[in-house]
Design a protein around this motif. Sequence first.
Motif, PDB file in Angstrom:
ATOM      1  N   ILE A  94       0.838  -1.198   0.000  1.00  0.00           N
ATOM      2  CA  ILE A  94       0.000   0.000   0.000  1.00  0.00           C
ATOM      3  C   ILE A  94       0.870   1.244   0.000  1.00  0.00           C
ATOM      4  CG2 ILE A  94      -1.809   1.243   1.273  1.00  0.00           C
ATOM      5  CD1 ILE A  94      -2.213  -1.477   2.836  1.00  0.00           C
ATOM      6  N   VAL A  95       0.498   2.215  -0.799  1.00  0.00           N
ATOM      7  CA  VAL A  95       1.157   3.511  -0.710  1.00  0.00           C
ATOM      8  C   VAL A  95       0.085   4.589  -0.833  1.00  0.00           C
ATOM      9  CG1 VAL A  95       1.674   3.758  -3.188  1.00  0.00           C
ATOM     10  CG2 VAL A  95       3.176   4.841  -1.533  1.00  0.00           C
ATOM     11  N   SER A  96       0.237   5.631  -0.040  1.00  0.00           N
ATOM     12  CA  SER A  96      -0.702   6.745  -0.105  1.00  0.00           C
ATOM     13  C   SER A  96      -0.582   7.443  -1.451  1.00  0.00           C
ATOM     14  CB  SER A  96      -0.410   7.727   1.023  1.00  0.00           C
ATOM     15  OG  SER A  96      -1.078   8.952   0.782  1.00  0.00           O
ATOM     16  N   LYS A  97      -1.725   7.818  -2.037  1.00  0.00           N
ATOM     17  CA  LYS A  97      -1.687   8.532  -3.318  1.00  0.00           C
ATOM     18  C   LYS A  97      -0.969   9.869  -3.208  1.00  0.00           C
ATOM     19  CE  LYS A  97      -5.712   6.427  -5.525  1.00  0.00           C
ATOM     20  NZ  LYS A  97      -7.031   6.626  -6.175  1.00  0.00           N
ATOM     21  N   LYS A  98      -0.867  10.389  -1.984  1.00  0.00           N
ATOM     22  CA  LYS A  98      -0.174  11.670  -1.800  1.00  0.00           C
ATOM     23  C   LYS A  98       1.306  11.584  -2.146  1.00  0.00           C
ATOM     24  CE  LYS A  98      -1.620  12.164   2.457  1.00  0.00           C
ATOM     25  NZ  LYS A  98      -1.881  12.635   3.835  1.00  0.00           N
ATOM     26  N   TYR A  99       1.883  10.364  -2.005  1.00  0.00           N
ATOM     27  CA  TYR A  99       3.343  10.266  -2.079  1.00  0.00           C
ATOM     28  C   TYR A  99       3.850   9.513  -3.300  1.00  0.00           C
ATOM     29  CZ  TYR A  99       2.359  11.921   2.537  1.00  0.00           C
ATOM     30  OH  TYR A  99       1.850  12.664   3.565  1.00  0.00           O
ATOM     31  N   LEU A 100       2.954   9.220  -4.218  1.00  0.00           N
ATOM     32  CA  LEU A 100       3.369   8.619  -5.490  1.00  0.00           C
ATOM     33  C   LEU A 100       2.480   9.240  -6.566  1.00  0.00           C
ATOM     34  CD1 LEU A 100       5.344   6.548  -6.702  1.00  0.00           C
ATOM     35  CD2 LEU A 100       3.551   4.819  -6.463  1.00  0.00           C
ATOM     36  N   ASN A 101       3.090  10.009  -7.447  1.00  0.00           N
ATOM     37  CA  ASN A 101       2.304  10.861  -8.337  1.00  0.00           C
ATOM     38  C   ASN A 101       2.620  10.590  -9.800  1.00  0.00           C
ATOM     39  OD1 ASN A 101       1.177  12.498  -6.097  1.00  0.00           O
ATOM     40  ND2 ASN A 101       3.319  13.105  -5.851  1.00  0.00           N
ATOM     41  N   ALA A 102       1.658  10.891 -10.633  1.00  0.00           N
ATOM     42  CA  ALA A 102       1.865  10.802 -12.080  1.00  0.00           C
ATOM     43  C   ALA A 102       3.058  11.678 -12.460  1.00  0.00           C
ATOM     44  CB  ALA A 102       0.613  11.264 -12.824  1.00  0.00           C
ATOM     45  N   GLY A 103       3.951  11.131 -13.249  1.00  0.00           N
ATOM     46  CA  GLY A 103       5.110  11.898 -13.689  1.00  0.00           C
ATOM     47  C   GLY A 103       6.311  11.827 -12.765  1.00  0.00           C
TER      48      GLY A 103
END
Lengths: 193, 193
Positions: A109-118
């Motif tokens: 699991i990873v928070s969407k806050k800390y893995l971003n498009a680009g």
Amino acid sequence: MQELEERIARDGTVKPGNVLKVDAFLNHQCDVALFDHMGAAWAEHFAGKRVDKILTIEASGIGIACMAARHFGNVPVVFAKKAQSINLDGDQYATTVYSFTKQKEFPVIVSKKYLNAGDHVLLIDDFLANGKAMQGLIELCRKAGAVIEGIGIAVEKGFQDGGKLLRDEGYDVDSLAIVDAMDPETGSITFRR
Amino acid sequence: MQELEERIARDGTVKPGNVLKVDAFLNHQCDVALFDHMGAAWAEHFAGKRVDKILTIEASGIGIACMAARHFGNVPVVFAKKAQSINLDGDQYATTVYSFTKQKEFPVIVSKKYLNAGDHVLLIDDFLANGKAMQGLIELCRKAGAVIEGIGIAVEKGFQDGGKLLRDEGYDVDSLAIVDAMDPETGSITFRR
């Protein structure tokens, strides 16, 4: 990486069932000077690539990823979690992988806050065997739209197929030591040349 | 430590149920430059003490402990494990602690090979609230006959009693930020002066 191979030969132990124990310096007790040298080796291998972030997975990846980050301009290290927690709220990228070590499935699991498009991401982990954990991290990056610049591994079990599968998929995998054979009877460990 | 307090004030978030989320820089995404400065702060506080080894607990303690070890002459970092694994064989010191975050009991395990009688140990963790995890590490040291030289904590919740109990027991606890109050309505965080 000669220093790591020598350390595995000296302090690693081979157990029945294809288990290579390196808990003396890698994943229970940690030799941070060695970790620093490992980070420098990855920085040399991946020189010229854009690395915005290092993604690893708890627990054993965290120490080597943090030490490595110093060699990539102190980029943030994000470690994927293997369990839900009240500290993990909000939107997440999640997948499930099977661990032969723990003999069960677990979430990644990873928070969407800390893995971003680009995001240009370097993936790091202590071990690569069948590659299930790494495939989990790749799946999180795919969901996020992050770009995987490479994969840094401390110890690859070259007699299992995780490394081959990743390289066949086109990933730049830099394993600092690749064990091609090991013998629990004699304790001998053969490294790929 | 002013830098850490400022970072908590800026990037931390207060949630109902006394939850302080610092996953942006401390325990999901890791700011390794901040970790380095935290290590330097502990090295200054514990200057003059003999530290042979840093003991922490997976997972969030590992990164800060590894970065801190550089400031203590690259001493080994040992991280206690929270689950049995086929990688953990042989003799172990073990105890059980209750996690309010995970809302369950979990084991705290260290191999006897990596915690020895006469070791002078610095304990490090990211959070101190009720102190259950730290009491688990102390119990492992007691079983091993290791000497606890001090306890380095990133964020202490000063309104819970873990820190007070440890200091009353005589431990030198260096918490780099102590939160005395926080308000989920306004998001305000009050640090101990």
